[in-house]
Design an enzyme around this catalytic site. Sequence first.
Site, PDB file in Angstrom:
ATOM      1  N   GLY A  70       0.833  -1.190   0.000  1.00  0.00           N
ATOM      2  CA  GLY A  70       0.000   0.000   0.000  1.00  0.00           C
ATOM      3  C   GLY A  70       0.869   1.240   0.000  1.00  0.00           C
ATOM      4  N   TYR A  98       3.949  -3.002   2.506  1.00  0.00           N
ATOM      5  CA  TYR A  98       3.224  -2.340   3.590  1.00  0.00           C
ATOM      6  C   TYR A  98       2.655  -3.366   4.567  1.00  0.00           C
ATOM      7  CZ  TYR A  98      -0.299   0.640   5.860  1.00  0.00           C
ATOM      8  OH  TYR A  98      -1.066   1.323   6.786  1.00  0.00           O
ATOM      9  N   HIS A 184       8.136  -7.272  -3.703  1.00  0.00           N
ATOM     10  CA  HIS A 184       6.887  -7.718  -4.327  1.00  0.00           C
ATOM     11  C   HIS A 184       7.110  -9.031  -5.076  1.00  0.00           C
ATOM     12  CE1 HIS A 184       4.341  -4.205  -3.504  1.00  0.00           C
ATOM     13  NE2 HIS A 184       5.471  -3.517  -3.559  1.00  0.00           N
TER      14      HIS A 184
END
Length: 550
Positions: A70, A98, A184
């Site tokens: 986020g 996040y 990620h």
Amino acid sequence: MTASATPPPNPLPSGADVDEVVVLDFGGQYSQLIARRVRECGVFSELLPHHVGADEVRRRNPKGIILSGGPASVYAPEAPPLDPALLEIGVPVLGICYGMQLLAKELGGRVESAEVGEYGRSQLTVHEHGTLLKGQPDEQPAWMSHRDTVYTPPEGAVALASSTSSPVAAFESAERRLYGIQYHPEVVHTPYGQQTLQTFLRDVCGCDLNWSAANIAEEQIRLIREQVGDGKVICALSGGVDSSVAALLVHQAIGDQLTCVFVDHGLLRKNEGEQVKKMFGEHFKVPLVVVDAKDRFLDRLSGLTDPEAKRKTIGTEFIRIFEEEALKLAAPAGDPGEAPADTDVEVSGEPSGGARFLVQGTLYSDVIESGGGTGAATIKSHHNVGGLPDDIEFELVEPLRALFKDEVRAVGTEIGLPERMVWRQPFPGPGLAIRIVGGVVTEEKLDILRECDAILQEEVRAAGLYRELWQSFCVLPDVRTVGVQGDERTYGYVVAVRAVTSDDAMTADWARLPYDLLDQVATRMVGEVRQVNRVVLDITSKPPGTIEWE
């Protein structure tokens, strides 16, 4: 009739025997992609807003929970918080970016803003492989997008890796089954990301990696039979891959209890109505009612320019027509009921009896973009989700509600849909009405769009690019420009060409079409469609833009 305008929040049908992992969305740009990657590993996943609450997550009986990335700082006043009750459900939790920072902060680790943010490709150094990173190299590239950084892992957790700007780029607490990674894993720029997700799903959560779109066809057929029983069903058939797959699934489940209703609302592409009638009425032998409602829809759209108003008006009008057709199916022989004066009906097959159920080709991406019924932000209402009227008098049958578009295509192939239809590019339910931007919908504008779209599709297919594109279409803004044609001044319409590549429509990149193809398309449009004197190319990706303009 039974009113059921609000479908159940969980798109996975009740009784489906598959493992599920819930992905909680904290506003990250890759949140939908996480859910897709989990499914690619062979586990069903659902994306929910972060604030749905532990009880709602627990109700789904997940094998694990993933907290997405986020844009916020965990210390910002309006930062999305982590519900501590999620950690008491008793299933493994993986925080990404996040989500990792939230876990670390909640459990007593140290999270601070770094002097230098870490964005893009970074080098990950693995110090301890633990369970999460087992079998992976000590040095590997990874994709980062953050400024806050975990400096100290929570008590009892082991720091597994670091990166250039992240002292703790991964940690795990095997005893509590809590895991965090700063990078990620869902993007292709992290080459070992899918392996990390698979390890979490299989070795940590204990999931059976048996989910696939193709093998749910049999399960969906069973569930359709349970829901419908011996009732009569009508299907909102558009001829696109979504409604076509939904129609064939239901037809395989209940046979001639199903009647397909194809509404020609006058907002279709060139020759589309005839193609649908031939495919379903003649090829598949599905009872088919064809409703000519062109004048009716144009009348309802008169004066409307707001895209949401157009979508909702079209959605409401569809439902009203389906309700009328359901009443006709219930009428005795020789008494077809009263149809509106501006509606012509053509029937093939022998449908009879009343229809209480309505089949729609609703997809998971439609549910997400329309708000999902669980508090997610509404990007745009889809006519078959957010555009439904409150007083709908049908019980909805939505066998594709849990699937993304590529998964629907896999199901279509499995049940025998022809390849040309399986790979047909998406076309919005509201049709060309939402491709006339900023102005009212008129017959003239629809004809212009139809001709330009036909030229574009013909040239894209001739170039062998149709299957490579997720979507290619034309948009007609309410703008006219000066031009010169035949040594005379013209004042014609602008046509925008939109072509994108994508895996699931949740994100998309503008397609780099060859210049020769663009030149041929523009030359033909200006030369063959007299009202057009300018062609432009839309080079916006999603995000920030959506694929459709409205």
